[in-house]
Design a protein around this motif. Structure first.
Motif, mmCIF file in Angstrom:
data_model
loop_
_atom_site.group_PDB
_atom_site.id
_atom_site.type_symbol
_atom_site.label_atom_id
_atom_site.label_comp_id
_atom_site.label_asym_id
_atom_site.label_seq_id
_atom_site.Cartn_x
_atom_site.Cartn_y
_atom_site.Cartn_z
ATOM 1 N N TYR A 157 43.237 -76.368 40.365
ATOM 2 C CA TYR A 157 41.899 -75.864 40.664
ATOM 3 C C TYR A 157 41.897 -74.766 41.717
ATOM 4 O O TYR A 157 40.863 -74.423 42.263
ATOM 5 N N ILE A 158 43.083 -74.221 41.993
ATOM 6 C CA ILE A 158 43.180 -73.146 42.984
ATOM 7 C C ILE A 158 42.274 -71.974 42.609
ATOM 8 O O ILE A 158 41.660 -71.345 43.469
ATOM 9 N N ASP A 159 42.192 -71.699 41.316
ATOM 10 C CA ASP A 159 41.431 -70.521 40.871
ATOM 11 C C ASP A 159 39.925 -70.744 40.793
ATOM 12 O O ASP A 159 39.197 -69.849 40.398
ATOM 13 N N ILE A 160 39.478 -71.947 41.126
ATOM 14 C CA ILE A 160 38.024 -72.170 41.111
ATOM 15 C C ILE A 160 37.456 -71.726 42.450
ATOM 16 O O ILE A 160 37.909 -72.170 43.509
ATOM 17 N N LYS A 161 36.480 -70.796 42.383
ATOM 18 C CA LYS A 161 35.881 -70.300 43.624
ATOM 19 C C LYS A 161 34.839 -71.286 44.134
ATOM 20 O O LYS A 161 34.739 -71.544 45.320
ATOM 21 N N SER A 162 34.054 -71.819 43.183
ATOM 22 C CA SER A 162 33.037 -72.767 43.625
ATOM 23 C C SER A 162 32.651 -73.698 42.488
ATOM 24 O O SER A 162 32.862 -73.395 41.315
ATOM 25 N N CYS A 163 32.110 -74.838 42.888
ATOM 26 C CA CYS A 163 31.584 -75.784 41.915
ATOM 27 C C CYS A 163 30.245 -76.206 42.477
ATOM 28 O O CYS A 163 30.181 -76.801 43.554
ATOM 29 N N ARG A 164 29.141 -75.839 41.812
ATOM 30 C CA ARG A 164 27.856 -76.159 42.427
ATOM 31 C C ARG A 164 26.914 -76.825 41.437
ATOM 32 O O ARG A 164 27.049 -76.683 40.219
ATOM 33 N N LYS A 165 25.985 -77.529 42.036
ATOM 34 C CA LYS A 165 24.992 -78.252 41.249
ATOM 35 C C LYS A 165 23.836 -77.293 40.974
ATOM 36 O O LYS A 165 23.312 -76.660 41.889
ATOM 37 N N ILE A 166 23.466 -77.152 39.696
ATOM 38 C CA ILE A 166 22.319 -76.313 39.345
ATOM 39 C C ILE A 166 21.066 -77.187 39.382
ATOM 40 O O ILE A 166 20.061 -76.852 39.980
ATOM 41 N N ASN A 167 21.110 -78.310 38.693
ATOM 42 C CA ASN A 167 20.082 -79.337 38.828
ATOM 43 C C ASN A 167 20.745 -80.691 38.609
ATOM 44 O O ASN A 167 21.967 -80.763 38.513
ATOM 45 N N LYS A 168 19.962 -81.739 38.518
ATOM 46 C CA LYS A 168 20.527 -83.086 38.453
ATOM 47 C C LYS A 168 21.560 -83.254 37.326
ATOM 48 O O LYS A 168 22.474 -84.068 37.424
ATOM 49 N N TYR A 169 21.385 -82.489 36.250
ATOM 50 C CA TYR A 169 22.283 -82.681 35.108
ATOM 51 C C TYR A 169 23.105 -81.440 34.762
ATOM 52 O O TYR A 169 23.664 -81.362 33.680
ATOM 53 N N THR A 170 23.134 -80.467 35.665
ATOM 54 C CA THR A 170 23.857 -79.241 35.343
ATOM 55 C C THR A 170 24.784 -78.846 36.493
ATOM 56 O O THR A 170 24.401 -78.904 37.655
ATOM 57 N N ILE A 171 26.017 -78.476 36.123
ATOM 58 C CA ILE A 171 27.001 -78.066 37.129
ATOM 59 C C ILE A 171 27.581 -76.741 36.672
ATOM 60 O O ILE A 171 27.735 -76.498 35.468
ATOM 61 N N GLU A 172 27.949 -75.899 37.629
ATOM 62 C CA GLU A 172 28.578 -74.635 37.264
ATOM 63 C C GLU A 172 29.874 -74.435 38.046
ATOM 64 O O GLU A 172 29.898 -74.557 39.265
ATOM 65 N N PHE A 173 30.943 -74.144 37.321
ATOM 66 C CA PHE A 173 32.217 -73.787 37.948
ATOM 67 C C PHE A 173 32.362 -72.286 37.895
ATOM 68 O O PHE A 173 32.126 -71.667 36.850
ATOM 69 N N LEU A 174 32.755 -71.691 39.014
ATOM 70 C CA LEU A 174 32.970 -70.250 39.045
ATOM 71 C C LEU A 174 34.453 -69.997 39.299
ATOM 72 O O LEU A 174 35.010 -70.437 40.308
ATOM 73 N N TYR A 175 35.081 -69.293 38.377
ATOM 74 C CA TYR A 175 36.500 -68.985 38.520
ATOM 75 C C TYR A 175 36.701 -67.630 39.174
ATOM 76 O O TYR A 175 35.866 -66.740 39.054
ATOM 77 N N SER A 176 37.847 -67.468 39.856
ATOM 78 C CA SER A 176 38.116 -66.169 40.464
ATOM 79 C C SER A 176 38.828 -65.244 39.483
ATOM 80 O O SER A 176 38.916 -64.054 39.689
ATOM 81 N N ARG A 177 39.387 -65.805 38.423
ATOM 82 C CA ARG A 177 39.950 -64.959 37.361
ATOM 83 C C ARG A 177 39.958 -65.750 36.066
ATOM 84 O O ARG A 177 39.995 -66.981 36.079
ATOM 85 N N PRO A 178 39.906 -65.025 34.963
ATOM 86 C CA PRO A 178 39.850 -65.754 33.685
ATOM 87 C C PRO A 178 41.196 -66.401 33.338
ATOM 88 O O PRO A 178 42.248 -65.910 33.756
ATOM 89 N N TYR A 179 41.124 -67.496 32.608
ATOM 90 C CA TYR A 179 42.330 -68.208 32.196
ATOM 91 C C TYR A 179 41.949 -69.017 30.967
ATOM 92 O O TYR A 179 40.946 -69.723 30.981
ATOM 93 N N TYR A 180 42.744 -68.922 29.911
ATOM 94 C CA TYR A 180 42.289 -69.545 28.666
ATOM 95 C C TYR A 180 42.242 -71.070 28.723
ATOM 96 O O TYR A 180 41.605 -71.711 27.904
#
Lengths: 551, 333
Positions: A157-180
């Motif tokens: 998970y080194i390449d994950i910049k952030s993991c945040r809660k959008i709402n009670k049932y939604t999460i977003e992972f933001l990567y610093s670079r693409p990876y398949y």
């Protein structure tokens, strides 16, 4: 990512087991006399209550360290946690396609950097609390917390910049670079219940590591240290309920004793060793009681040549070594013919593996020619090849726990000596062995790799950046290969990726940094008490098994 | 006498200090450490320089970044408060883990030792009395035969022939209790437990008679050749009385030295027997801790074994002066 496994390292080096003992029937009479005295005790054998047909007994060769999925590293805990905990996505047992699990759907941004997961509503931890985005975010934070012993996960998970809660049932992972593989990685992250772990105590030693609470099809019941771990069916599970109500993982340290238990019916499922498969499970009685299943996973064994060494720097010498190792013969002798000879590192029945690249044959004559071309000739007539005054004499470093490597070594030693190459075998305890390999202080070694999640990414083992401190300890470095590895990591089109992997395999085949040996099948015996025992690409799944009706 | 005990006790502390310091240093400088091993097995942590940082971070969690001497001092500071720390493997206190493994090992060892003593001491005496007769020859041949059979082989033969159901189905295939026993009453549970112990106890004892029997025989022979035995015989005492009242008691004195090995021996398990019979005892605990470099567990077991050995030696010396008044303990050491 690939994980390293020592060839049959979990098997103790005890030679000559019961196949040797069948000739010792004379002992039986003697033993019966002893046991006569003890018959009184044995009288209580009649106390056996009926076995519950809805309980499955599985074999564990080692006790898990912990059942906390974030700090656990061993295979035993993974096997158990798989039934208790769930992840955002799963992979189809046959097609390996990514399918929903805790998330009902997901969105990937066009730049492939943002992954948004939408949780299913009404998923409950087995203690009745609802699973929400907070649990996911909490789990991510714990994995990345320097105070948490989760280094084995952190690297993913080194390449994950952030993991945040959008709402009670939604999460977003933001990567610093693409990876398949990003979707599989963040979607496969272990998720633990925040309401239990977040109570101010130390995460690593939290008591829930021994009393896990998950969302999966089974819930934890009890852990008898050194004996059993028991799970019961999660009656509140949202999905299709399994027919097996109770799962008992039996911890048995000695595989030979475990095999006896299997035959006696004390264990229902167990992986067999080649000799057990070929020699000890052929009886009618055994086959009446067990299915014998054979399937291939993504694993291979190899002999690795340290390219820092003067002998193995030269491609011709490495190829000559491959031509000198009679792999067909070794497979038939040591593995009872069970296994396929491979020419590359990918799953042999997968798309990334190019079956048109045939393994090099056994060809000592050509090997001698190649060695001569490379300058290795017996100049001084002492029976050992030499070049510029240096003798062709090297050490084969193996772990003392591996019987396969030991026997492979003796065969190699003999075959190589015929063409004037001197090889010594050096055995080390696993920890010492590992250090020798990691510090690149060896000439040649035999090991195996397994890729349990069929991820294929060759970066860890083959990229030249991984020579120092990484898994490329043989020191393979090839510009084109590096380029392919880097490109495929960014390539989301599977077809193009496969094409590049085929080229990559061709390079490896030409360069022979490893002498690729075999991919050996998983050999499993399953009690015929169960029906619908299907073999999938990913292996067996007892969730779908049916309990046969007892007449 | 008092002075002697005080001096010896002080010496024990010094020895113990040196033993623990040495053990700690050896584990720390031996190749491989807990973190690297844990991740090396998994292999994931080999993805280059960034992960090197993560590795260092994790080593810090276990104090593996500190110099050996600092690490030892920290261990010692905890140890004097009788805190053996937390096991790396499962995050539980070391004493809890030892507390789980010790009872079964203790029971197995006590039963085995009693059987070994009950069988080999009489055999040794009879052999000495009937020196070079048929009984002496045959019994020592059998004992040495048994002595030379490897444990793993006998253990597996016992399992195969007496428990697997292929030949006989008299005993369970390992473990220390049946699945049904959890809910049963005390008596069935006890029977079940004993039933599980039969094969392990046979495996632990069969090879151990030879040493003690030969030892007793040698002592006995020495005593029998003494002049006071001749005196006893000359007095017209019966052979039985001479052997059992006069000779036997005196032949036991050298057995006191065995005390020194008895105490730590009770604690130690055997890896092979425990692994064949799936018994989660001290042997496997120690073995596994050493393989995974679980320092707190290794240190705790080493220290406890050292304390017991030292105490055993002291007890043996003190007992000597009790059983043989000719031996006087002086404060000069």
């Amino acid at each position: 990512m690939l994980s390293e496994q020592l060839l049959d390292s979990n098997k103790p080096a005890i030679y000559g087991r019961y196949y040797m003992m069948t000739e010792l029937k004379v002992h039986v009479r003697f033993l019966i006399t002893i046991s006569g005295i003890l018959l009184l005790l044995v009288g209580c054998a009649g106390l056996f209550p009926e076995k519950d047909p809805h309980t499955i007994k599985l074999y564990l060769g080692a006790e898990p360290d912990t059942l906390n999925p974030i700090t656990a590293t061993d295979a035993s805990s993974h096997a158990i946690n798989l039934r208790i905990y769930e992840t955002l996505v799963d992979r189809d047992y046959d097609t390996l396609e990514v399918i929903p699990m805790l998330a009902e759907r997901w969105e990937i941004s066009p730049d492939k950097m943002k992954f948004r997961f939408f949780l299913k509503k009404g998923v409950y931890w087995s203690d009745g609390i609802e699973l929400t985005a907070d649990d996911v975010v909490y789990s991510y934070k714990k994995i990345m917390d320097p105070k948490v012993a989760s280094a084995q996960l952190k690297v993913y998970y080194i390449d994950i910049k952030s993991c945040r809660k959008i709402n009670k049932y939604t999460i977003e992972f933001l990567y610093s670079r693409p990876y398949y593989l990003a979707l599989i990685f963040c979607g496969g992250m272990p998720i633990v219940p925040r309401h239990i772990f977040d109570n101010g105590t130390d995460f690593n030693t939290h008591k829930n590591g021994r009393f896990p609470v998950g969302t999966g099809p089974y819930t934890f019941e009890r852990w008898d240290t050194g004996r059993n771990i028991t799970l019961v069916r999660n009656e509140g599970y949202r999905g299709k309920k399994a027919m097996i109500r109770r799962v008992v993982y039996k911890i048995i340290f000695d595989p030979s004793a475990a095999f006896q238990m299997l035959k006696k019916g004390d264990i229902d499922v167990m992986g067999l060793r080649e000799i057990e498969w070929a020699r000890q499970t052929g009886s009618e009685r055994f086959n009446e009681h067990f299915y014998k299943l054979k399937y291939y996973l993504s694993t291979f064994s190899y002999v690795g040549w340290n390219e820092d060494r003067i002998f193995f720097k030269d491609r011709r010498v490495r190829l000559a070594m491959t031509l000198l190792i009679n792999r067909r013969d070794i497979r038939d002798k040591l593995l009872f013919g069970l296994g396929e000879i491979v020419s590359g590192p990918f799953y042999i029945f997968g798309k990334s593996y190019d079956r048109d690249i045939k393994p090099w044959p056994y060809d000592p004559a050509r090997a001698v020619r190649l060695l001569k071309q490379a300058g290795w000739v017996d100049h001084d007539g002492d029976g050992i090849l030499d070049k510029d005054g240096k003798k062709f004499s090297f050490t084969f470093t193996i772990s003392s726990g591996s019987r396969f490597a030991e026997r492979l070594g003796s065969i190699m030693k003999e075959d190589l000596s015929k063409v004037g190459i001197q090889m010594d075998i050096n055995r080390f305890e696993w920890a010492v062995f590992l250090q020798k390999i990691q510090s690149r202080n060896f000439d040649a070694t035999a090991l195996g790799w397994s890729d349990p999640d069929f991820q294929d990414d060759p970066y860890q083992i083959w990229h030249s950046s991984q020579i120092k401190g990484g898994s490329n300890y043989i020191g393979f470095s090839n510009k084109e290969a590096d380029r392919i590895i880097e490109k495929t990591r960014l390539e989301f089109d599977e077809k193009i990726r496969i094409k590049m992997y085929h080229r990559f395999q061709e390079i490896l085949h030409h360069e022979q940094p490893y002498t690729f040996l075999f991919t050996t099948p998983a050999l499993v015996a399953v009690s015929r008490r169960f029906e619908n025992v299907l073999v999938h690409t990913r292996g067996l799944n007892f969730l779908e098994w049916k309990v046969r009706k007892v007449q | 006498m008092k002075k002697y005990i005080v001096k010896r006790t002080l010496l024990i502390f010094l020895t113990l200090f040196l033993i623990t310091l040495l053990s700690y240093t050896i584990i720390r400088i031996a190749p491989g450490d807990y973190t690297t091993l844990k991740l090396g097995m998994e292999g994931a942590l080999k993805a280059g320089s960034i992960s090197q940082e993560i590795l260092e971070q994790e080593k810090k969690l276990y104090g593996l970044d500190k110099p050996v001497i600092v690490g030892y001092a920290e261990w010692l500071a905890k140890f004097v408060r009788l805190d053996f720390g937390i096991s790396r493997k499962d995050g539980r206190p070391v004493l809890t883990r030892i507390g789980e493994a010790l009872p079964i090992t203790l029971i197995l060892n006590v039963i085995s030792m009693i059987i070994i003593y009950i069988i080999s001491i009489p055999m040794g005496i009879v052999s000495a009395v009937k020196k070079d007769k048929a009984f002496d020859r045959v019994s020592s041949l059998i004992l040495f035969l048994l002595y030379s059979l490897p444990h793993f082989w006998i253990g597996l033969i016992l399992l195969l022939y007496m428990a697997s159901g292929e030949y006989l189905n008299l005993f369970p295939l390992g473990g220390i209790r049946s699945d049904w026993a959890a809910g049963a009453g005390f008596i069935p549970r006890l029977i079940d437990f004993c039933w599980h112990l039969v094969l392990p106890v046979i495996t632990l004892t069969y090879g151990e008679f030879a040493f003690l029997a030969r030892y007793t025989r040698a002592n006995m022979l020495e005593v029998i050749s003494q002049q006071y035995i001749m005196t006893a015989r000359a007095k017209g005492l019966s052979n039985k009385r001479v052997i059992f009242i006069h000779a036997f008691r005196n032949s036991l004195i050298p057995l006191v030295t065995l005390m020194a090995t008895l105490l730590p021996g009770l604690l130690g398990g055997t890896v092979i027997v425990e692994s064949i019979f799936s018994i989660p005892g001290m042997g496997l605990l120690a073995y596994e801790a050493i393989l995974s470099r679980d320092i707190p567990v290794i240190m705790a077991i080493t220290t406890i074994a050292a304390i017991l050995t030292l105490a055993g030696i002291l007890a043996a010396d003190l007992l000597y002066s009790l059983v043989d008044p000719r031996i006087r303990l002086e404060a000069k050491i």
